[in-house]
Design an enzyme around this catalytic site. Structure first.
Site, mmCIF file in Angstrom:
data_model
loop_
_atom_site.group_PDB
_atom_site.id
_atom_site.type_symbol
_atom_site.label_atom_id
_atom_site.label_comp_id
_atom_site.label_asym_id
_atom_site.label_seq_id
_atom_site.Cartn_x
_atom_site.Cartn_y
_atom_site.Cartn_z
ATOM 1 N N HIS A 41 0.842 -1.204 0.000
ATOM 2 C CA HIS A 41 0.000 0.000 0.000
ATOM 3 C C HIS A 41 0.877 1.255 0.000
ATOM 4 O O HIS A 41 0.626 2.205 -0.761
ATOM 5 C CB HIS A 41 -0.897 -0.030 1.246
ATOM 6 N N GLU A 42 1.919 1.253 0.826
ATOM 7 C CA GLU A 42 2.809 2.421 0.892
ATOM 8 C C GLU A 42 3.638 2.553 -0.389
ATOM 9 O O GLU A 42 3.869 3.668 -0.877
ATOM 10 C CB GLU A 42 3.722 2.317 2.114
ATOM 11 N N GLU A 46 -6.572 7.030 -1.307
ATOM 12 C CA GLU A 46 -6.392 5.813 -0.524
ATOM 13 C C GLU A 46 -6.953 4.587 -1.239
ATOM 14 O O GLU A 46 -6.386 3.493 -1.165
ATOM 15 C CB GLU A 46 -7.050 5.956 0.850
#
Length: 297
Positions: free
Chosen positions: A152-153, A230
Site C-alpha cells: 500500500h505504501e 487511498e
C-alpha cells in the site's frame, strides 16, 4: 494504516499561515507593497502572481522537509539496506526491494519506529522516498498482511501521491491568499471607507483572519482528495500482492485495534486514517474493504 494528511497538510498549513502572516505584518509595518495594492485600486494580475508565490512556497517547503521531519518526529530507526542488522530488518528490506522492483520505482529508504499499529511513506520524489512500519504493526500482523501494508505504501510512492498532494495544496493555498486579499480590500475600502493611498488596518486584519479560516477550509478539500487516493493505493497493493485478500485481511486486523495517529507530516501517507470527519485523510475501513471486494482482484 491511518492518516494521509499530516505533515503534508499540517506542516503545509503551518508554514503557509506563518508565511502569510509574516508577509502581511512586513507589509503593514514597513509599508512594503509586494505589488498587490496600487493606491486605492487592487491589481488582480499582480495579486494572483503574489498569491501563487506564497501559496506554493508553503506546500513546496513542507514537501522538501517531509522526509527529514518524519525521521525526527517519529524517532525512526533507519535500516542499512545493504547490511541489515538482523532477520527482521533483512525481511523488511527484501520485501521493500521486491515490491519496489515490481512497482517499477527506485528502492526507498526503510525504517522502523516504536508505536501502535501504523505505517507510512513519504519523500519528495519516487527516487527519494521512505517507507516505515511500526513495531506495533509487525506484532499484530502475519507476513501476508505486513506485505500488503508495505505494498500500500509502495503504491503511494509509485502513484506520485506526495507530489500530487503538494500541487493540490499549492493551488488551494493560492486561492486562499488571493481571495483573502480581495475580501480584505473590500472590507478596508468599501466597508471601513479607508481613503488613504495605502491599505488600512481593516485590510491587514481581514487578510490574516481569512488566511487562517480559509486555510482550514482548503485543508478539508485536500483531505477529501487524500481519501480518494487511498482507494487507489489499496488497489495498487492488491495488484502488487496478486490478490486483494491480504489487503482486506490487513484492514480488518486494523479495524480491531486503536491505532495512534501519526505525527503531522507523515499523517498523509500512513496506512491508517481518520474516522469520517471532514479532516480525515482516509475513508472508513469498511468502505475500503467494500471497494476492494467489489473490484474482485
Amino acid at each position: 494504516m491511518f492518516k494521509r494528511i499530516g505533515l503534508l497538510i499540517l506542516a503545509n498549513l503551518a508554514v503557509f499561515i506563518m508565511l502569510s502572516i509574516l508577509l502581511t505584518v512586513v507589509q503593514m509595518v514597513f509599508g512594503v507593497n509586494f505589488g498587490t495594492m496600487a493606491g486605492s485600486n487592487l491589481n488582480l494580475g499582480t495579486l494572483f502572481v503574489f498569491s501563487m508565490v506564497v501559496g506554493f512556497s508553503g506546500s513546496l517547503i513542507s514537501l522538501a522537509m517531509s522526509k527529514t521531519m518524519a525521521k525526527m518526529s517519529m524517532g525512526l530507526q533507519m535500516i542499512d539496506t545493504d547490511r541489515p542488522a538482523n532477520d527482521l530488518e533483512r525481511y523488511l528490506v527484501d520485501v521493500v526491494r521486491y515490491q519496489s522492483q515490481k512497482a517499477g520505482i527506485p528502492m526507498p529508504e526503510v525504517g522502523i519506529y516504536d508505536g501502535e499499529p501504523n505505517a507510512f511513506a513519504t519523500g519528495a520524489t519516487r527516487s527519494s522516498s521512505l517507507v516505515a512500519v511500526s513495531t506495533g504493526l509487525l506484532q499484530i500482523m502475519n507476513r501476508d498482511e505486513v506485505e500488503a501494508v508495505i505494498a500500500h505504501e509502495i503504491s503511494h510512492v509509485r502513484n506520485g501521491d506526495m507530489v500530487t498532494m503538494t500541487l493540490l495544496q499549492g493551488v488551494m493555498n493560492t486561492f486562499v491568499v488571493f481571495f483573502s486579499r480581495i475580501i480584505g480590500w473590500v472590507v478596508d475600502r468599501q466597508i471601513l471607507r479607508n481613503e488613504n493611498e495605502g491599505p488600512g488596518i481593516g485590510y491587514y486584519i481581514t487578510s490574516i483572519v481569512l488566511d487562517i479560516a480559509l486555510g482550514f477550509l482548503a485543508s478539508m478539500v485536500v483531505a477529501a482528495f487524500s481519501r480518494y487516493r487511498e482507494y487507489h493505493a489499496d488497489a495498487g497493493a492488491a495488484g502488487i500482492m496478486g490478490s486483494s485478500r491480504p489487503m482486506i485481511d490487513a484492514l480488518r486486523r486494523l479495524g480491531g485495534v486503536e491505532p495512534n495517529e501519526l505525527q503531522g507530516s507523515v499523517k498523509g501517507f500512513g496506512i491508517s486514517g481518520g474516522f469520517g470527519s471532514l479532516f480525515a485523510s482516509h475513508p472508513s475501513i469498511d468502505d475500503r474493504i467494500k471497494a476492494l471486494e467489489e473490484k474482485r482482484y
